[in-house]
Each structure stands twice: as C-alpha cells, then as structure tokens.
Design a protein around this motif. Structure first.
Motif, PDB file in Angstrom:
ATOM      1  N   ASP A  12      71.665  58.059  13.342  1.00  0.00           N
ATOM      2  CA  ASP A  12      72.539  58.565  12.288  1.00  0.00           C
ATOM      3  C   ASP A  12      73.176  57.437  11.480  1.00  0.00           C
ATOM      4  OD1 ASP A  12      72.979  61.702  13.343  1.00  0.00           O
ATOM      5  OD2 ASP A  12      72.596  60.221  14.908  1.00  0.00           O
ATOM      6  N   ARG A  15      72.010  56.938   7.965  1.00  0.00           N
ATOM      7  CA  ARG A  15      72.415  57.970   6.978  1.00  0.00           C
ATOM      8  C   ARG A  15      71.199  58.567   6.270  1.00  0.00           C
ATOM      9  NH1 ARG A  15      76.459  53.929   4.192  1.00  0.00           N
ATOM     10  NH2 ARG A  15      77.169  52.938   6.125  1.00  0.00           N
ATOM     11  N   PRO A  17      67.787  61.603   6.964  1.00  0.00           N
ATOM     12  CA  PRO A  17      67.319  62.688   7.833  1.00  0.00           C
ATOM     13  C   PRO A  17      66.762  62.108   9.132  1.00  0.00           C
ATOM     14  CG  PRO A  17      66.613  63.075   5.581  1.00  0.00           C
ATOM     15  CD  PRO A  17      67.214  61.697   5.612  1.00  0.00           C
ATOM     16  N   ILE A  18      66.849  62.859  10.203  1.00  0.00           N
ATOM     17  CA  ILE A  18      66.548  62.324  11.537  1.00  0.00           C
ATOM     18  C   ILE A  18      65.177  61.654  11.613  1.00  0.00           C
ATOM     19  CG2 ILE A  18      66.054  62.980  13.927  1.00  0.00           C
ATOM     20  CD1 ILE A  18      68.365  64.957  13.709  1.00  0.00           C
ATOM     21  N   TYR A  36      72.903  61.984  17.425  1.00  0.00           N
ATOM     22  CA  TYR A  36      73.952  63.004  17.499  1.00  0.00           C
ATOM     23  C   TYR A  36      73.306  64.361  17.735  1.00  0.00           C
ATOM     24  CZ  TYR A  36      77.974  60.174  16.111  1.00  0.00           C
ATOM     25  OH  TYR A  36      78.999  59.262  16.101  1.00  0.00           O
ATOM     26  N   SER A  39      75.676  69.225  15.957  1.00  0.00           N
ATOM     27  CA  SER A  39      75.543  70.232  14.911  1.00  0.00           C
ATOM     28  C   SER A  39      74.248  70.005  14.139  1.00  0.00           C
ATOM     29  CB  SER A  39      76.745  70.167  13.948  1.00  0.00           C
ATOM     30  OG  SER A  39      76.823  68.882  13.351  1.00  0.00           O
ATOM     31  N   GLY A  40      73.976  70.901  13.188  1.00  0.00           N
ATOM     32  CA  GLY A  40      72.770  70.756  12.380  1.00  0.00           C
ATOM     33  C   GLY A  40      71.504  70.965  13.174  1.00  0.00           C
ATOM     34  N   GLU A  41      70.449  70.272  12.787  1.00  0.00           N
ATOM     35  CA  GLU A  41      69.145  70.524  13.402  1.00  0.00           C
ATOM     36  C   GLU A  41      69.065  70.079  14.857  1.00  0.00           C
ATOM     37  OE1 GLU A  41      65.809  67.881  12.116  1.00  0.00           O
ATOM     38  OE2 GLU A  41      67.274  67.161  10.646  1.00  0.00           O
ATOM     39  N   ASP A  43      71.589  70.502  17.037  1.00  0.00           N
ATOM     40  CA  ASP A  43      72.422  71.385  17.860  1.00  0.00           C
ATOM     41  C   ASP A  43      71.514  72.099  18.860  1.00  0.00           C
ATOM     42  OD1 ASP A  43      73.942  73.554  18.895  1.00  0.00           O
ATOM     43  OD2 ASP A  43      75.113  73.689  17.063  1.00  0.00           O
ATOM     44  N   HIS A  46      70.074  75.382  18.085  1.00  0.00           N
ATOM     45  CA  HIS A  46      69.102  75.505  16.989  1.00  0.00           C
ATOM     46  C   HIS A  46      67.717  74.993  17.359  1.00  0.00           C
ATOM     47  CE1 HIS A  46      72.793  75.216  14.085  1.00  0.00           C
ATOM     48  NE2 HIS A  46      72.714  76.383  14.679  1.00  0.00           N
TER      49      HIS A  46
END
Length: 290
Positions: A12, A15, A17-18, A36, A39-41, A43, A46
């Motif tokens: 992350d 900065r 996309p993964i 991380y 949250s997001g993709e 999480d 998800h």
C-alpha cells in the motif's frame, strides 16, 4: 554485520492498486510484501475461496511471499469494551485470511496501554487474551506495532497474556518519533515477542502525548490519514528516508542480529511525493548490510 533477513515492503506504500503494487514490489527488489486487509478488495468478507487461491497463486508467480497482513482496525483499538466483540471477530477473520495466503502474522494497533490497571486496561487485556489464544491455536500471531508506549510497558502488558499469540511488530521510527524510546534497547527488551519488523526512519522535534497520535477514549480515534499528515508536516515529528533520521540502523540491525531475529525487514513509507523512489532506495539501504 551480515544480515540474512528477507526484505519486504508494504504494498500500500506505493499508493497503487494492489496488483500494480505487487509488481512494483518485485521490481524494486523486495522478496516479500505486507498488505492491508481491513477494507476494500482485501477485506476478508469480500474475498471468496477462489479469489484467495488466485491471489496467492499470483503473488507466488511473481516470486514473492507475504510477510504479514495489516489488520489494524483503527479507532480506539481495543479500549472500547462495547466495540471489542465485533473487532475481535473481524481480527480473527483477517488471521484466517492470512493463514490461507501463506503467512501466520497479522500486524495491528491495539490502542495505548494505560499506565494503571483500570477498566480500559482490563478490556484490552481480555481482548488480547482471546486473540492470543486464537492465534496460538493456529500457530499464528497478532503482532502489536510499537510506538504508542515505551517498550518496557508493552512487555509488561504482553507478559500478562497466557501465550505469545499476541506478540510484536517492531517499528523503530515510531519509537523515535513518539515516545523517544531507544529502538535498540527496545529490541532487547521485547526480544521474546518480536515476530515482524518495519524499517522506517524519523525525527522528533518536540514531545507529544501519544494519545494525540494513536487515539484513546476521550480523544480522537486513531486515523492513518491524520498520522500521515502529521509525519508530513513536520510540526511534531517527521518520517524521513532511511539513514536521515533518529534511528541508528547500525545499532538497530545489530540488536536484531544479537537476538537472532529471523523474520522480515519490511519497508514502510507513509509519506513522500515519490514513494517508489524512496522504497527502491530503502531496499538498497538494507542490502548494504548484507
């Protein structure tokens, strides 16, 4: 000095996309990544079973491995007894995901450990005891990041737990910037608990109440955006490239060698206009100790 530890990077920090961040991590010379997963993709709620297998295979195809996941849920950590059941449950699911992806470490902040054995201390201790037992049952760890309190106080808290399922993610810069603790002495103090480390540097310009940084009941909750703004502004402290701050890396790496730490040295870069360049230089900085 001859370091043999693998070098990681927090994806992350780029900065991006993964998946783009994963490619960058490989390009700059990292051997592992921390991601991380709150949250997001990423999480856990998800990510299907198939998606987890596919992500693990993709990371392996790049020749990388996961050093740890970040499971920091922010807020007041585990100080708020009413909020703790939901946070404990989510933390467990993040650890489940970590194990499925091939790592047994989830780093986190638990909130500032109070000086006195009050109700907040007890709420944190009870939550960490439950998390510690869960992690130990899986041969895994929740690793508390250093910084909110001095090393001796953190060790005293960890010593109250029945297992080492809750251990330490050692961040030397947080100590320098917030508590003024000596990282090398901190490594020796916490030697039995360190399972993961960050490689970061910083300077402190004036003393600060850790509750203003990491949050506490009665104070604003912890927020990574706010912390990033603080380390950028340089009003109280500032994160700087490796070797330009208050962390004596000869002593710090020497202390890690002394305690026979075998885990990752994971680069974290929360600020800067060109994080890729900073991370690339950080990899080179660590490689000079090999």
């Amino acid at each position: 000095m001859k370091l043999t530890n693998k070098i990681g990077v927090i994806v992350d920090s780029f900065r991006l996309p993964i998946r783009e961040g994963l490619v960058k991590a490989k390009e700059v010379g990292a051997e592992g990544v921390q991601i991380y997963a709150v949250s997001g993709e990423m999480d856990p709620a998800h990510l299907s079973v198939a998606a987890r297998k596919e992500l693990k295979a993709y990371i392996e195809s790049l020749g990388l491995e996961i050093s740890a996941l970040v499971g920091d849920l922010g807020g007041h950590g585990f100080q708020d007894r009413a909020a703790n059941p939901a946070k404990i449950e989510k933390s467990k699911r993040i650890l489940d995901l970590a194990v499925e992806l091939g790592t047994n470490i989830v780093t986190t902040h638990i909130g500032i450990v109070p000086d006195d054995r009050n109700d907040i201390y007890d709420a944190m201790q009870q939550s960490c005891e439950e998390l510690s037992r869960y992690a130990t049952s899986m041969g895994a760890y929740f690793a508390i990041e250093t910084g909110p309190e001095r090393a001796a106080h953190l060790k005293a808290f960890l010593d109250t737990l029945s297992s080492r399922g809750v251990s330490v993610n050692f961040d030397p810069a947080n100590m320098v910037m917030v508590t003024g603790d000596d990282p090398s002495a901190g490594v020796r103090m916490l030697k039995d608990y360190i399972v993961h480390t960050h490689v970061k540097d910083g300077v402190r310009f004036k003393e600060v109440d850790p509750r203003e940084i990491y949050g506490a009941l009665g104070y604003e909750p912890m927020d990574h955006g706010k912390i990033a703004q603080m380390v950028t502004s340089g009003e109280v402290f500032k994160e700087v490239p490796l070797g330009q701050g208050g962390v004596n890396f000869d002593d710090y790496f020497g202390a890690l060698l002394e305690i026979a730490y075998q885990g990752y040295l994971t680069i974290e870069r929360e600020v800067g206009v060109n994080p890729e360049a900073d991370i690339r230089e950080a990899v080179r900085f660590i490689q000079r100790y090999r």
